[in-house]
Write a protein that holds these residues in place. Structure first.
Motif, PDB file in Angstrom:
ATOM      1  N   ILE A  99       0.833  -1.208   0.000  1.00  0.00           N
ATOM      2  CA  ILE A  99       0.000   0.000   0.000  1.00  0.00           C
ATOM      3  C   ILE A  99       0.863   1.252   0.000  1.00  0.00           C
ATOM      4  CG2 ILE A  99      -1.707   1.287   1.330  1.00  0.00           C
ATOM      5  CD1 ILE A  99      -2.804  -1.391   2.294  1.00  0.00           C
ATOM      6  N   GLU A 100       1.938   1.237   0.791  1.00  0.00           N
ATOM      7  CA  GLU A 100       2.859   2.384   0.812  1.00  0.00           C
ATOM      8  C   GLU A 100       3.487   2.604  -0.552  1.00  0.00           C
ATOM      9  OE1 GLU A 100       5.616   1.446   3.882  1.00  0.00           O
ATOM     10  OE2 GLU A 100       4.141   1.665   5.500  1.00  0.00           O
ATOM     11  N   MET A 101       3.830   1.531  -1.241  1.00  0.00           N
ATOM     12  CA  MET A 101       4.406   1.653  -2.577  1.00  0.00           C
ATOM     13  C   MET A 101       3.417   2.291  -3.540  1.00  0.00           C
ATOM     14  SD  MET A 101       4.315   0.131  -5.811  1.00  0.00           S
ATOM     15  CE  MET A 101       3.793  -1.572  -5.567  1.00  0.00           C
ATOM     16  N   GLU A 102       2.158   1.872  -3.470  1.00  0.00           N
ATOM     17  CA  GLU A 102       1.137   2.475  -4.327  1.00  0.00           C
ATOM     18  C   GLU A 102       1.027   3.973  -4.064  1.00  0.00           C
ATOM     19  OE1 GLU A 102      -2.047  -1.200  -4.945  1.00  0.00           O
ATOM     20  OE2 GLU A 102      -2.369   0.253  -3.350  1.00  0.00           O
ATOM     21  N   LYS A 103       1.076   4.376  -2.804  1.00  0.00           N
ATOM     22  CA  LYS A 103       0.954   5.794  -2.456  1.00  0.00           C
ATOM     23  C   LYS A 103       2.184   6.574  -2.910  1.00  0.00           C
ATOM     24  CE  LYS A 103      -1.169   6.836   1.437  1.00  0.00           C
ATOM     25  NZ  LYS A 103      -1.536   6.923   2.859  1.00  0.00           N
ATOM     26  N   ARG A 104       3.368   5.972  -2.816  1.00  0.00           N
ATOM     27  CA  ARG A 104       4.582   6.655  -3.279  1.00  0.00           C
ATOM     28  C   ARG A 104       4.517   6.914  -4.775  1.00  0.00           C
ATOM     29  NH1 ARG A 104       7.253   3.059   0.208  1.00  0.00           N
ATOM     30  NH2 ARG A 104       7.837   1.725  -1.557  1.00  0.00           N
ATOM     31  N   GLU A 105       3.991   5.944  -5.516  1.00  0.00           N
ATOM     32  CA  GLU A 105       3.852   6.120  -6.964  1.00  0.00           C
ATOM     33  C   GLU A 105       2.931   7.294  -7.278  1.00  0.00           C
ATOM     34  OE1 GLU A 105       5.346   4.628  -9.470  1.00  0.00           O
ATOM     35  OE2 GLU A 105       6.539   3.314  -8.195  1.00  0.00           O
ATOM     36  N   ILE A 106       1.889   7.437  -6.486  1.00  0.00           N
ATOM     37  CA  ILE A 106       0.955   8.544  -6.682  1.00  0.00           C
ATOM     38  C   ILE A 106       1.656   9.872  -6.435  1.00  0.00           C
ATOM     39  CG2 ILE A 106      -1.122   9.658  -5.768  1.00  0.00           C
ATOM     40  CD1 ILE A 106      -2.199   6.828  -5.207  1.00  0.00           C
ATOM     41  N   LEU A 107       2.458   9.927  -5.371  1.00  0.00           N
ATOM     42  CA  LEU A 107       3.129  11.175  -5.016  1.00  0.00           C
ATOM     43  C   LEU A 107       4.165  11.580  -6.056  1.00  0.00           C
ATOM     44  CD1 LEU A 107       3.611  10.612  -1.162  1.00  0.00           C
ATOM     45  CD2 LEU A 107       2.041  12.207  -2.270  1.00  0.00           C
ATOM     46  N   ARG A 108       4.794  10.593  -6.708  1.00  0.00           N
ATOM     47  CA  ARG A 108       5.828  10.910  -7.688  1.00  0.00           C
ATOM     48  C   ARG A 108       5.244  11.421  -8.996  1.00  0.00           C
ATOM     49  NH1 ARG A 108       8.987   6.314  -5.886  1.00  0.00           N
ATOM     50  NH2 ARG A 108       8.134   5.033  -7.551  1.00  0.00           N
ATOM     51  N   ASP A 110       3.016  13.619 -11.583  1.00  0.00           N
ATOM     52  CA  ASP A 110       2.358  14.920 -11.735  1.00  0.00           C
ATOM     53  C   ASP A 110       1.595  14.924 -13.054  1.00  0.00           C
ATOM     54  OD1 ASP A 110       4.583  14.846 -13.311  1.00  0.00           O
ATOM     55  OD2 ASP A 110       5.210  16.896 -12.925  1.00  0.00           O
ATOM     56  N   GLY A 111       0.293  14.889 -12.964  1.00  0.00           N
ATOM     57  CA  GLY A 111      -0.550  14.809 -14.142  1.00  0.00           C
ATOM     58  C   GLY A 111      -1.065  13.393 -14.345  1.00  0.00           C
ATOM     59  N   PHE A 112      -2.035  13.270 -15.242  1.00  0.00           N
ATOM     60  CA  PHE A 112      -2.674  11.972 -15.471  1.00  0.00           C
ATOM     61  C   PHE A 112      -1.775  11.098 -16.335  1.00  0.00           C
ATOM     62  CE2 PHE A 112      -5.681   8.835 -16.854  1.00  0.00           C
ATOM     63  CZ  PHE A 112      -6.569   8.735 -15.788  1.00  0.00           C
ATOM     64  N   SER A 113      -1.545   9.876 -15.865  1.00  0.00           N
ATOM     65  CA  SER A 113      -0.729   8.928 -16.621  1.00  0.00           C
ATOM     66  C   SER A 113      -1.200   7.521 -16.286  1.00  0.00           C
ATOM     67  CB  SER A 113       0.752   9.082 -16.275  1.00  0.00           C
ATOM     68  OG  SER A 113       1.027   8.475 -15.017  1.00  0.00           O
ATOM     69  N   TRP A 114      -0.556   6.535 -16.891  1.00  0.00           N
ATOM     70  CA  TRP A 114      -0.862   5.139 -16.580  1.00  0.00           C
ATOM     71  C   TRP A 114       0.339   4.478 -15.920  1.00  0.00           C
ATOM     72  CZ3 TRP A 114      -2.771   7.805 -20.704  1.00  0.00           C
ATOM     73  CH2 TRP A 114      -4.164   7.959 -20.697  1.00  0.00           C
ATOM     74  N   HIS A 115       0.938   5.249 -14.993  1.00  0.00           N
ATOM     75  CA  HIS A 115       1.989   4.722 -14.125  1.00  0.00           C
ATOM     76  C   HIS A 115       1.663   5.025 -12.670  1.00  0.00           C
ATOM     77  CE1 HIS A 115       4.506   3.656 -17.538  1.00  0.00           C
ATOM     78  NE2 HIS A 115       4.213   4.830 -18.059  1.00  0.00           N
ATOM     79  N   PRO A 388       1.534  -0.143 -10.056  1.00  0.00           N
ATOM     80  CA  PRO A 388       1.102   0.968 -10.920  1.00  0.00           C
ATOM     81  C   PRO A 388       2.018   1.193 -12.110  1.00  0.00           C
ATOM     82  CG  PRO A 388       1.823   1.758  -8.763  1.00  0.00           C
ATOM     83  CD  PRO A 388       1.708   0.281  -8.656  1.00  0.00           C
ATOM     84  N   SER A 389       3.296   0.903 -11.960  1.00  0.00           N
ATOM     85  CA  SER A 389       4.225   1.097 -13.074  1.00  0.00           C
ATOM     86  C   SER A 389       3.937   0.132 -14.229  1.00  0.00           C
ATOM     87  CB  SER A 389       5.668   0.901 -12.593  1.00  0.00           C
ATOM     88  OG  SER A 389       5.851  -0.423 -12.091  1.00  0.00           O
ATOM     89  N   ARG A 390       3.148  -0.916 -13.948  1.00  0.00           N
ATOM     90  CA  ARG A 390       2.858  -1.925 -14.974  1.00  0.00           C
ATOM     91  C   ARG A 390       1.417  -1.836 -15.486  1.00  0.00           C
ATOM     92  NH1 ARG A 390       4.347  -7.549 -12.488  1.00  0.00           N
ATOM     93  NH2 ARG A 390       3.670  -8.238 -14.570  1.00  0.00           N
ATOM     94  N   ILE A 391       0.739  -0.732 -15.224  1.00  0.00           N
ATOM     95  CA  ILE A 391      -0.620  -0.573 -15.754  1.00  0.00           C
ATOM     96  C   ILE A 391      -0.661  -0.712 -17.281  1.00  0.00           C
ATOM     97  CG2 ILE A 391      -2.534   1.057 -16.036  1.00  0.00           C
ATOM     98  CD1 ILE A 391      -1.850   2.131 -13.223  1.00  0.00           C
ATOM     99  N   PRO A 392       0.286  -0.109 -18.028  1.00  0.00           N
ATOM    100  CA  PRO A 392       0.233  -0.258 -19.496  1.00  0.00           C
ATOM    101  C   PRO A 392       0.290  -1.705 -19.959  1.00  0.00           C
ATOM    102  CG  PRO A 392       1.691   1.544 -18.889  1.00  0.00           C
ATOM    103  CD  PRO A 392       1.355   0.839 -17.612  1.00  0.00           C
ATOM    104  N   GLU A 393       0.938  -2.567 -19.181  1.00  0.00           N
ATOM    105  CA  GLU A 393       1.014  -3.979 -19.548  1.00  0.00           C
ATOM    106  C   GLU A 393      -0.385  -4.580 -19.689  1.00  0.00           C
ATOM    107  OE1 GLU A 393       2.520  -8.007 -17.280  1.00  0.00           O
ATOM    108  OE2 GLU A 393       3.781  -6.218 -17.141  1.00  0.00           O
TER     109      GLU A 393
END
Length: 421
Positions: A99-108, A110-115, A388-393
């Motif tokens: 869960i912490e990893m998911e939140k860190r990805e959100i914080l990094r 800026d703007g809408f993306s699929w990561h 989240p970094s693998r959403i495009p997959e």
């Protein structure tokens, strides 16, 4: 069992109750994710363990399950597994780290993306932006509203290459279960592919059909899962006894409460509501779907048991065009397999390969509206997590699955266009 219950009462602390007011984010610190497998007994294990944890989080099928266990219940859980002779594997030592990893990805981001995973407001802003950027082929649509007053916002994609009223309608709903974050993410990814891809096959698929796509049809629950409880699944309506939410995929008016659902408002996962369509989300969305003329295809996206499901979910009996649905579904899965070499189970009914359940949106659409092409895609992941970094997959996989579905449905004549004059 009596001894186990006694031990639990002695060692346990006052456990979190979903009926209580939640004021802090539930971290799931030291919760352990176990994978339990057996040809028989997994369902009984879950039922028995829920006597110790009435907010138990689990997912799986007839022969295996991912079960999230509180730290103070690990020893009891392991003893129950041993007593039943089941196979057990520890997958995650501390689920809070995920869960912490998911939140860190959100914080990094800026703007809408699929990561990264975005909240409801960001998803709605994305839909608005796309409607402005592609005004000749898109429009915002409202499929209903939520208990807390949010819109069920979607995007209609209907390019002017064919007469608008003559196109077959393809409806997509996603995010009906709040914690299944990969579903809304891949749905917005698919929207982006329909509008921006230069692939002539995707362009042709876009132009042929009238798409009505809703990335988050349970916006209250999704937002709550982001702010307070990552594993929240239901809506946020309030029952008379103070407990919150109903399972919006047990609340539709098809064989309501027949199987796979609970009548207890405090059931953490499968409370079906006080009556069919008691939830404003399901009621208003069903009213929207009823208005669609020439509705030819319905798809729902869920996670995370990696399956393709057909109606009816509470029966092993097959509908009249079941063989066609299987053929089209297999082509869809074949297209998806070429992307990542990931194999999905099915196509089949949930009663055959998952579990018996009634009151779902897919079954209602098929039964009430006689929609010929109806599917539920269970995407990939582990206990509702996908990096989240693998959403495009999975986004690319879903795009190809939809292309395979439309291609084979065309081959079988399901999308013959009726052009209005």
């Amino acid at each position: 069992m009596n001894l186990l219950k006694f031990i639990f009462l002695v060692i346990s602390v006052v456990h979190f109750s979903q009926c209580a007011v939640v004021e802090e984010y539930k971290t799931y610190k030291d919760y352990k994710l176990f994978q339990v497998t057996s040809l028989d007994g997994v369902k009984d294990l879950i039922k028995e363990f829920m006597e110790f944890d009435d907010a138990l989080v689990y997912s799986g099928n007839k022969t295996s399950a991912g079960i999230l266990v509180k730290p103070d219940l690990v020893s009891i859980f392991e003893e129950l597994v041993t007593m039943r002779g089941l196979n057990m594997e520890l997958l995650v030592e501390d689920y809070s780290k995920i869960i912490e990893m998911e939140k860190r990805e959100i914080l990094r981001n800026d703007g809408f993306s699929w990561h990264a995973y975005h909240d409801v407001a960001d998803i709605h802003d994305y839909l608005r932006n796309m409607s402005r950027e592609y005004p000749n082929m898109t429009e915002l649509i409202i499929g209903g509203q939520s208990y807390e007053g949010r819109q069920i916002l979607g995007l209609r994609i209907n390019s002017p290459s064919l007469h608008k009223k003559g196109k077959p309608v393809f409806f997509i709903e996603s995010g009906i279960h709040a914690r299944e974050w990969i579903a809304p993410a891949t749905t917005t990814y698919f929207i982006n592919e329909l509008l921006t891809s230069s692939d002539p096959h995707i362009i042709a698929m876009r132009d042929q059909l009238d798409w009505h796509i809703f990335p988050s049809v349970n916006p209250d629950g999704y937002q709550y899962s982001r702010k307070f409880d990552r594993m929240w699944r239901k809506t946020r309506s309030k029952s008379a006894n103070g407990c919150r939410g109903a399972d919006p995929n047990r609340n539709w008016d098809y064989n309501w409460m027949k199987s796979g659902a609970s009548s207890d408002p405090c059931d953490y996962q499968t409370y079906a509501g006080k009556e069919p369509f008691s939830e404003i989300e399901t009621r208003s969305l069903s009213e929207y779907i009823r208005t669609l003329e020439n509705l030819r295809a319905y798809v729902g996206f869920h996670s995370d048991v990696q399956m393709l499901l057909l109606p009816y979910s509470d029966s092993t009996e097959h509908m009249d065009n079941y063989d066609d649905l299987v053929t089209i579904g297999k082509t869809s899965l074949d297209y998806g397999y070429k992307v990542n070499r990931e194999k999905y189970n099915g196509p089949a009914t949930a009663a055959e390969i998952l579990y018996m359940v009634s009151g779902g949106s897919m079954d209602w659409v098929r039964n009430t509206l006689a929609t010929p092409l109806v599917y539920t895609y269970e995407l990939r992941g582990k206990n509702f997590h996908w990096p989240p970094s693998r959403i495009p997959e999975q986004g690319d996989e879903v795009t190809q699955m939809m292309l395979g579905l439309v291609t084979e449905a065309n081959n079988m004549g399901y999308f013959k266009t009726k052009v209005s004059k």
